[in-house]
Design a protein around this motif. Structure first.
Motif, PDB file in Angstrom:
ATOM      1  N   LEU A  64       3.183  16.649  52.449  1.00 22.12           N
ATOM      2  CA  LEU A  64       4.155  15.998  53.327  1.00 22.12           C
ATOM      3  C   LEU A  64       4.956  17.081  54.036  1.00 22.12           C
ATOM      4  CD1 LEU A  64       5.700  13.476  54.331  1.00 22.12           C
ATOM      5  CD2 LEU A  64       7.164  13.683  52.298  1.00 22.12           C
ATOM      6  N   THR A  65       4.811  17.133  55.370  1.00 18.31           N
ATOM      7  CA  THR A  65       5.503  18.146  56.161  1.00 18.31           C
ATOM      8  C   THR A  65       6.519  17.466  57.070  1.00 18.31           C
ATOM      9  OG1 THR A  65       3.472  19.478  56.167  1.00 18.31           O
ATOM     10  CG2 THR A  65       5.217  20.091  57.723  1.00 18.31           C
ATOM     11  N   PRO A  66       7.818  17.570  56.780  1.00 17.20           N
ATOM     12  CA  PRO A  66       8.844  16.945  57.630  1.00 17.20           C
ATOM     13  C   PRO A  66       8.772  17.472  59.060  1.00 17.20           C
ATOM     14  CG  PRO A  66       9.784  17.675  55.531  1.00 17.20           C
ATOM     15  CD  PRO A  66       8.409  18.242  55.610  1.00 17.20           C
ATOM     16  N   GLY A  67       8.998  16.563  60.003  1.00 17.48           N
ATOM     17  CA  GLY A  67       9.018  16.950  61.407  1.00 17.48           C
ATOM     18  C   GLY A  67       7.669  16.979  62.071  1.00 17.48           C
ATOM     19  N   ILE A  69       3.448  15.102  62.270  1.00 17.64           N
ATOM     20  CA  ILE A  69       2.644  13.927  61.975  1.00 17.64           C
ATOM     21  C   ILE A  69       1.880  14.170  60.679  1.00 17.64           C
ATOM     22  CG2 ILE A  69       0.699  12.505  62.725  1.00 17.64           C
ATOM     23  CD1 ILE A  69       1.546  13.051  65.607  1.00 17.64           C
ATOM     24  N   ASN A  70       2.010  13.230  59.736  1.00 15.02           N
ATOM     25  CA  ASN A  70       1.324  13.336  58.451  1.00 15.02           C
ATOM     26  C   ASN A  70       0.292  12.218  58.329  1.00 15.02           C
ATOM     27  OD1 ASN A  70       3.061  15.416  56.674  1.00 15.02           O
ATOM     28  ND2 ASN A  70       4.450  14.223  57.957  1.00 15.02           N
ATOM     29  N   ARG A  71      -0.874  12.542  57.813  1.00 16.92           N
ATOM     30  CA  ARG A  71      -1.959  11.572  57.676  1.00 16.92           C
ATOM     31  C   ARG A  71      -2.155  11.209  56.206  1.00 16.92           C
ATOM     32  NH1 ARG A  71      -2.740   9.898  62.922  1.00 16.92           N
ATOM     33  NH2 ARG A  71      -2.980  11.708  64.302  1.00 16.92           N
ATOM     34  N   THR A  72      -2.298   9.922  55.934  1.00 14.48           N
ATOM     35  CA  THR A  72      -2.545   9.490  54.558  1.00 14.48           C
ATOM     36  C   THR A  72      -4.017   9.617  54.214  1.00 14.48           C
ATOM     37  OG1 THR A  72      -2.924   7.170  55.154  1.00 14.48           O
ATOM     38  CG2 THR A  72      -0.647   7.845  54.739  1.00 14.48           C
ATOM     39  N   THR A  73      -4.298   9.766  52.926  1.00 13.89           N
ATOM     40  CA  THR A  73      -5.677   9.759  52.435  1.00 13.89           C
ATOM     41  C   THR A  73      -5.998   8.463  51.702  1.00 13.89           C
ATOM     42  OG1 THR A  73      -4.944  10.913  50.426  1.00 13.89           O
ATOM     43  CG2 THR A  73      -5.770  12.271  52.250  1.00 13.89           C
ATOM     44  N   VAL A  74      -4.981   7.849  51.104  1.00 11.31           N
ATOM     45  CA  VAL A  74      -5.127   6.576  50.398  1.00 11.31           C
ATOM     46  C   VAL A  74      -3.868   5.769  50.651  1.00 11.31           C
ATOM     47  CG1 VAL A  74      -5.422   5.421  48.173  1.00 11.31           C
ATOM     48  CG2 VAL A  74      -6.512   7.644  48.568  1.00 11.31           C
ATOM     49  N   GLU A  75      -3.997   4.456  50.821  1.00 12.36           N
ATOM     50  CA  GLU A  75      -2.809   3.623  51.005  1.00 12.36           C
ATOM     51  C   GLU A  75      -3.035   2.228  50.436  1.00 12.36           C
ATOM     52  OE1 GLU A  75      -3.024   2.287  55.598  1.00 12.36           O
ATOM     53  OE2 GLU A  75      -2.870   4.462  55.284  1.00 12.36           O
ATOM     54  N   HIS A  76      -1.956   1.673  49.862  1.00  7.48           N
ATOM     55  CA  HIS A  76      -1.987   0.342  49.264  1.00  7.48           C
ATOM     56  C   HIS A  76      -0.650  -0.339  49.531  1.00  7.48           C
ATOM     57  CE1 HIS A  76      -5.652   1.198  46.972  1.00  7.48           C
ATOM     58  NE2 HIS A  76      -5.107   2.352  46.629  1.00  7.48           N
ATOM     59  N   VAL A  77      -0.663  -1.672  49.485  1.00  2.00           N
ATOM     60  CA  VAL A  77       0.571  -2.457  49.548  1.00  2.00           C
ATOM     61  C   VAL A  77       0.636  -3.322  48.302  1.00  2.00           C
ATOM     62  CG1 VAL A  77       1.922  -4.172  50.819  1.00  2.00           C
ATOM     63  CG2 VAL A  77       0.563  -2.481  52.067  1.00  2.00           C
ATOM     64  N   TYR A  78       1.764  -3.227  47.587  1.00  2.00           N
ATOM     65  CA  TYR A  78       1.943  -3.968  46.342  1.00  2.00           C
ATOM     66  C   TYR A  78       3.295  -4.682  46.364  1.00  2.00           C
ATOM     67  CZ  TYR A  78      -1.645  -0.732  44.505  1.00  2.00           C
ATOM     68  OH  TYR A  78      -2.783  -0.006  44.297  1.00  2.00           O
ATOM     69  N   LYS A 102       6.422   4.637  49.233  1.00  2.82           N
ATOM     70  CA  LYS A 102       6.254   5.545  48.105  1.00  2.82           C
ATOM     71  C   LYS A 102       5.186   6.564  48.480  1.00  2.82           C
ATOM     72  CE  LYS A 102       8.654   2.403  45.721  1.00  2.82           C
ATOM     73  NZ  LYS A 102      10.029   2.583  45.222  1.00  2.82           N
ATOM     74  N   ILE A 103       5.568   7.824  48.565  1.00  2.00           N
ATOM     75  CA  ILE A 103       4.666   8.874  49.022  1.00  2.00           C
ATOM     76  C   ILE A 103       4.332   9.804  47.865  1.00  2.00           C
ATOM     77  CG2 ILE A 103       4.353  10.778  50.646  1.00  2.00           C
ATOM     78  CD1 ILE A 103       6.544   9.442  52.382  1.00  2.00           C
ATOM     79  N   ASN A 104       3.051   9.970  47.601  1.00  7.10           N
ATOM     80  CA  ASN A 104       2.591  10.917  46.587  1.00  7.10           C
ATOM     81  C   ASN A 104       1.847  12.032  47.294  1.00  7.10           C
ATOM     82  OD1 ASN A 104       1.417  12.315  44.454  1.00  7.10           O
ATOM     83  ND2 ASN A 104       1.151  10.467  43.224  1.00  7.10           N
ATOM     84  N   THR A 122       7.854  11.000  46.560  1.00  7.47           N
ATOM     85  CA  THR A 122       8.987  10.788  47.467  1.00  7.47           C
ATOM     86  C   THR A 122       9.086   9.300  47.756  1.00  7.47           C
ATOM     87  OG1 THR A 122       8.654  12.951  48.508  1.00  7.47           O
ATOM     88  CG2 THR A 122       9.978  11.339  49.729  1.00  7.47           C
ATOM     89  N   GLU A 123      10.295   8.779  47.737  1.00  9.32           N
ATOM     90  CA  GLU A 123      10.501   7.351  47.980  1.00  9.32           C
ATOM     91  C   GLU A 123      11.484   7.137  49.123  1.00  9.32           C
ATOM     92  OE1 GLU A 123      11.293   4.904  44.593  1.00  9.32           O
ATOM     93  OE2 GLU A 123      10.225   6.220  43.213  1.00  9.32           O
ATOM     94  N   ILE A 124      11.163   6.173  49.980  1.00  7.22           N
ATOM     95  CA  ILE A 124      12.081   5.722  51.033  1.00  7.22           C
ATOM     96  C   ILE A 124      12.252   4.230  50.838  1.00  7.22           C
ATOM     97  CG2 ILE A 124      12.525   5.590  53.510  1.00  7.22           C
ATOM     98  CD1 ILE A 124      10.442   7.846  53.861  1.00  7.22           C
TER      99      ILE A 124
END
Length: 301
Positions: free
Chosen positions: A20-23, A25-34, A93-95, A100-102
């Motif tokens: 995760l690099t602030p400032g 564009i970050n790309r996800t590798t896995v994502e879920h909604v719970y 929730k970012i792993n 990291t949580e927002i």
């Protein structure tokens, strides 16, 4: 029947990324909604363990509808109160090597909405279990847990409270059946750092002297300690495994403990199932299912 209350449930958008690099564009590798929220988590794990519960709380907007539909797919009964404005919050929730949580704010809950919840709580009867878990939204009275327990005391309802510091200390006079601080929260209640197991046990017993019947202290990688109402102290290291996601591990421990206690009436077995459920969820990308929990339960202590 077990009832769980989550005042500010959520949809949790859980993502993994290499970094995760602030400032940038970050790309996800896995994502879920719970579905998310401490009481919600307890209900989902109870459902995974084939124990019936009902989710109480509030929902709003399209995210609230999605939350309810997802809970029903996970086998949970829901009785959420629809709010007029806003939407159920989305937590991110970012792993990315570290967690990291927002967390979103959530919708406004008014006095009439709270009264509607009290109407539902008034239907609870002797032998029911009420789980109060998590923080209190800023739009609600800070003593709302106390108000609920005062309203229902003397009716044979067992209270389970998973909250922090004053929120937890202030309800001890209502003799909750179970409270579940972690070791850091336990120390904060008494204004000190607890360095070893003996100190944790001493302060867990202090909470018992203040009214709690059972005190379950989670200690992350160091396991857990239970000060039980029968006077016994149970200790256990966690099973071996790789921690993937710590969100919901404590809630899973509560669900496992309640399942074990309801099935056997034995505090040691309840404690063991609590440890297995909490650890299994920590080793999963989300909340553990029955197979993962039972597999850990079979491992030698």
């Amino acid at each position: 029947m077990i009832y769980t209350v989550t005042f500010n449930p959520s949809l949790d958008y859980v993502v993994q990324m290499e970094r995760l690099t602030p400032g940038e564009i970050n790309r996800t590798t896995v994502e879920h909604v719970y579905p998310g929220g401490k009481g919600v988590n307890v209900s989902v794990v109870l459902s995974n363990l084939k124990v019936k519960s009902r989710v109480l709380g509030f929902k709003a907007g399209f995210t609230g509808d999605n939350l309810e539909h997802m809970l029903e797919k996970f086998g949970c009964d829901t009785d959420l109160i629809l709010l007029k404005d806003g939407f159920t919050r989305i937590n991110v929730k970012i792993n990315a090597g570290e967690e990291t949580e927002i967390n979103g704010q959530g919708p406004f809950i008014g006095e009439d909405d709270l009264k509607n919840l009290y109407v539902k709580l008034d239907l609870l009867k002797e032998g029911d279990i009420l789980v109060l878990a998590g923080s209190i939204p800023g739009t609600l009275p800070s003593d709302v847990y106390e108000q609920i327990m005062c309203r229902l005391q003397g009716r044979g309802i067992r209270f389970v409270v998973d909250a922090t510091k004053d929120l937890l200390l202030n309800v001890l006079k209502y003799r909750p059946f179970l409270i579940k601080p972690n070791n850091h929260e336990l120390g904060e209640m008494f204004g000190r750092n607890l360095e070893d197991e003996d100190e944790i046990i001493t302060h867990a017993k202090k909470l018992q002297s203040m009214g709690a019947e059972n005190v379950l202290v989670s200690m992350a990688g160091d396991g857990a300690i239970l000060a039980a109402e029968n006077g016994e102290i149970y200790k256990s290291r966690p099973p071996k495994g790789k921690v993937v996601n710590s969100v919901g591990a404590g809630d899973s421990m509560v669900a496992g403990f309640l399942t074990g206690w309801l099935n056997t009436g034995d505090y040691k077995k309840a404690f063991q199932l609590g440890i297995a459920a909490g650890s299994a969820s920590a080793f999963c990308s989300w909340l553990a299912g029955r197979e993962e929990i039972e597999a850990l339960l079979k491992e030698p202590a």
